[in-house]
Design a protein around this motif. Structure first.
Motif, PDB file in Angstrom:
ATOM      1  N   SER A 184      -6.415  -8.947 -12.635  1.00 25.72           N
ATOM      2  CA  SER A 184      -7.345  -9.937 -12.079  1.00 25.72           C
ATOM      3  C   SER A 184      -8.391  -9.316 -11.165  1.00 25.72           C
ATOM      4  O   SER A 184      -9.472  -9.875 -10.982  1.00 25.72           O
ATOM      5  N   ALA A 185      -8.076  -8.198 -10.556  1.00 27.80           N
ATOM      6  CA  ALA A 185      -8.989  -7.537  -9.622  1.00 27.80           C
ATOM      7  C   ALA A 185      -8.668  -6.053  -9.619  1.00 27.80           C
ATOM      8  O   ALA A 185      -7.590  -5.629 -10.059  1.00 27.80           O
ATOM      9  N   VAL A 217     -14.583  -6.549   3.838  1.00 23.63           N
ATOM     10  CA  VAL A 217     -15.041  -6.985   2.525  1.00 23.63           C
ATOM     11  C   VAL A 217     -16.558  -7.146   2.452  1.00 23.63           C
ATOM     12  O   VAL A 217     -17.170  -6.835   1.418  1.00 23.63           O
ATOM     13  N   GLU A 218     -17.190  -7.609   3.526  1.00 24.22           N
ATOM     14  CA  GLU A 218     -18.629  -7.832   3.472  1.00 24.22           C
ATOM     15  C   GLU A 218     -19.389  -6.528   3.272  1.00 24.22           C
ATOM     16  O   GLU A 218     -20.416  -6.490   2.594  1.00 24.22           O
ATOM     17  N   GLU A 219     -18.906  -5.449   3.875  1.00 26.61           N
ATOM     18  CA  GLU A 219     -19.572  -4.153   3.742  1.00 26.61           C
ATOM     19  C   GLU A 219     -19.160  -3.420   2.469  1.00 26.61           C
ATOM     20  O   GLU A 219     -19.813  -2.461   2.065  1.00 26.61           O
ATOM     21  N   ALA A 251      -7.062  -9.796   1.605  1.00 27.75           N
ATOM     22  CA  ALA A 251      -7.197 -11.174   2.079  1.00 27.75           C
ATOM     23  C   ALA A 251      -8.239 -11.926   1.262  1.00 27.75           C
ATOM     24  O   ALA A 251      -8.040 -13.097   0.895  1.00 27.75           O
ATOM     25  N   GLU A 252      -9.349 -11.264   0.959  1.00 27.75           N
ATOM     26  CA  GLU A 252     -10.396 -11.895   0.143  1.00 27.75           C
ATOM     27  C   GLU A 252      -9.892 -12.195  -1.260  1.00 27.75           C
ATOM     28  O   GLU A 252     -10.132 -13.278  -1.809  1.00 27.75           O
ATOM     29  N   ALA A 307      -9.552 -14.620   7.144  1.00 30.20           N
ATOM     30  CA  ALA A 307      -8.865 -13.378   7.522  1.00 30.20           C
ATOM     31  C   ALA A 307      -9.620 -12.162   7.019  1.00 30.20           C
ATOM     32  O   ALA A 307      -9.631 -11.113   7.667  1.00 30.20           O
ATOM     33  N   ALA A 308     -10.270 -12.299   5.866  1.00 30.53           N
ATOM     34  CA  ALA A 308     -11.012 -11.174   5.296  1.00 30.53           C
ATOM     35  C   ALA A 308     -12.160 -10.756   6.194  1.00 30.53           C
ATOM     36  O   ALA A 308     -12.549  -9.579   6.216  1.00 30.53           O
ATOM     37  N   ARG A 309     -12.697 -11.681   6.943  1.00 29.74           N
ATOM     38  CA  ARG A 309     -13.867 -11.388   7.775  1.00 29.74           C
ATOM     39  C   ARG A 309     -13.516 -11.212   9.255  1.00 29.74           C
ATOM     40  O   ARG A 309     -14.403 -11.037  10.077  1.00 29.74           O
TER      41      ARG A 309
END
Length: 467
Positions: free
Chosen positions: A150-151, A354-356, A392-393, A400-402
């Motif tokens: 899935s990922a 995750v954002e970066e 978490a993402e 939590a991911a952020r």
């Protein structure tokens, strides 16, 4: 996780510290990891530098989720303030972690990932792309296989892709054919002792790997004074090589720079500055390096060459995915400005997640040292924060991911520049902005931050270096 795609396992490429931390985080979230490790053991890359002691003690080297899984077994935690070497990290941490329920079932050793793609879709296809699962193609002892996941979390690292000796990023003539060239941190005191003791060795590089090799060669020099060490640096001076000494909150790293400085002062190292290799010529058992040192032509006959000039990521098996990397650093575009050694030579690398790390390909992430591309500033615990956020993402816990859950130790080490008494600036010359002392300071202030403080000689700027 309700869709059929999300009922699939998640692929983790690489069973080093960050890869297994990702697996532990997935198990924590109730997601099955499939871990692909090309070596015959977990931590295979660490075993190649297993003789080297890391700068950070055990308390910084164990992921929280991994610790929780291990504490549910009969595992005995190492002393938190002890500095392990690479082999000890594998034997006392990674091997036990690889055996815990939830990870052991999905661990595949000797599994070489050849390609990753979207099931039924080429890189050009957009319709339905985000809903399609991934296919990981790999080879093992029984042939080529495909598995649907899935990922994908790529924690494959950069150790297998060392930078060559050439000043332009390419191997110099004769480098690839020479049997006298080794890369990284060879075990010159242990398994390779007879190849280096009493010999003339050229070490090329200006980071902690090069310092490690030079100091190990000095141990041989204590036994056999015929051991000669030539240390080649691309830049003119050595000040920026030595770091922050006792200002470093990871004292072993500061001590390494101080030991190198003492060796230079004692004349035990033959320093070659402004060094630019041109070719390696092997003739009748002799190896000659042709180079320039500043404006002078140099010819050096040696027995061994150690190239410790860093590493670069391998994207070859990701060609069917839509990834995006900075053209210079080869890190994700949002992360690159935080770690670019051209600008971020000093100042603490902030924790990030995750954002970066995200790419145009949804649910695909590059983590660990590979996420830093060619930048030499990675720390193991930074990778643990990365995978905590990424998993978490993937699990749908976007809050939590952020959330930042990591505080990094301050260091007195700069990877490229340090402040000097003559007023040198940690981030390059100041731009036109009147209240900025260097490029890094200006960037920080433009972002509404207090600046990097690069004008302060008393407090050299700081960056987290690699372990």
């Amino acid at each position: 996780m309700t869709t059929s795609k999300n009922l699939l396992p998640v692929a983790v490429i690489g069973a080093g510290p960050v890869g297994l931390a990702a697996a532990a985080r997935l198990v924590e979230r109730g997601i099955q990891p499939l871990v692909f490790e090309k070596g015959v053991s977990v931590g295979a890359a660490l075993l190649e530098w297993g003789h080297v002691r890391v700068f950070s003690p055990w308390r910084y080297n164990i992921d929280d989720a991994a610790r929780a899984l291990l504490e549910a077994t009969d595992w005995t935690a190492p002393a938190p303030d002890f500095l392990p070497n690479g082999r000890e990290i594998v034997e006392r941490y990674l091997v036990p972690l690889s055996r815990v329920p939830g990870i052991a079932e999905g661990l595949m050793l000797g599994a070489i990932v050849k390609a990753v793609t979207r099931k039924g879709l080429t890189k050009l296809a957009s319709a339905g792309r985000e809903d399609a699962p991934f296919v990981v193609r790999y080879t093992d002892g029984q042939g080529e296989r495909d598995v649907v996941v899935s990922a994908v979390i790529d924690a494959s690292g950069t150790w297998s892709q060392p930078n060559p000796m050439g000043p332009d990023g390419l191997p110099v003539a004769g480098e690839e054919a020479s049997t006298k060239v080794s890369y990284g941190i060879p075990d010159v005191v242990g398994s390779l002792r007879q190849e280096f003791i009493g010999k003339r060795t050229l070490v090329v590089g200006s980071g902690h790997s090069a310092i490690n090799v030079a100091i190990a060669l000095m141990d041989l020099q204590d036994t056999d004074p015929n051991t000669e060490i030539f240390w080649a640096l691309k830049h003119r001076g050595v000040d920026r090589l030595l770091g922050g000494g006792l200002n470093d909150q990871l004292p072993e790293r500061g001590a390494l720079g101080l030991a190198a400085k003492k060796a230079m002062d004692d004349g035990r190292l033959n320093m070659l500055t402004s060094f630019s290799a041109e070719s390696i010529v092997s003739d009748g058992g002799q190896t000659t390096v042709l180079a320039r040192t500043g404006d002078q032509q140099a010819q050096l006959t040696v027995d061994q060459i150690v190239v410790a000039t860093g590493f670069r990521p391998d994207f070859s098996f990701l060609r069917e995915l839509r990834i995006e990397v900075d053209p210079a650093v080869e890190a994700p575009p949002a992360l690159a400005p935080l770690i670019d050694p051209n600008f971020h030579s000093c100042g603490t690398v902030p924790p990030h997640g995750v954002e970066e790390l995200k790419h145009p390909e949804k649910d695909f992430y590059i983590v660990g040292s590979k996420s830093y591309g060619r930048a030499p500033t990675f720390l193991m615990m930074t990778g643990y924060e990365q995978v905590r956020s990424v998993v978490a993402e993937i699990a749908g816990d976007h809050e939590a991911a952020r959330r930042v859950e990591l505080v990094l130790p301050e260091t007195g080490v700069c990877s490229v520049f340090i402040a000097t008494a003559s007023g040198g600036c940690c981030g390059g010359p100041a731009p036109t902005r009147e209240d900025a002392c260097c490029v890094s300071d200006a960037i920080a202030k433009d972002e509404g931050k207090p600046g990097c403080g690069c004008g302060s000689v008393a407090a050299p700027k700081r960056v987290v270096e690699s372990v």
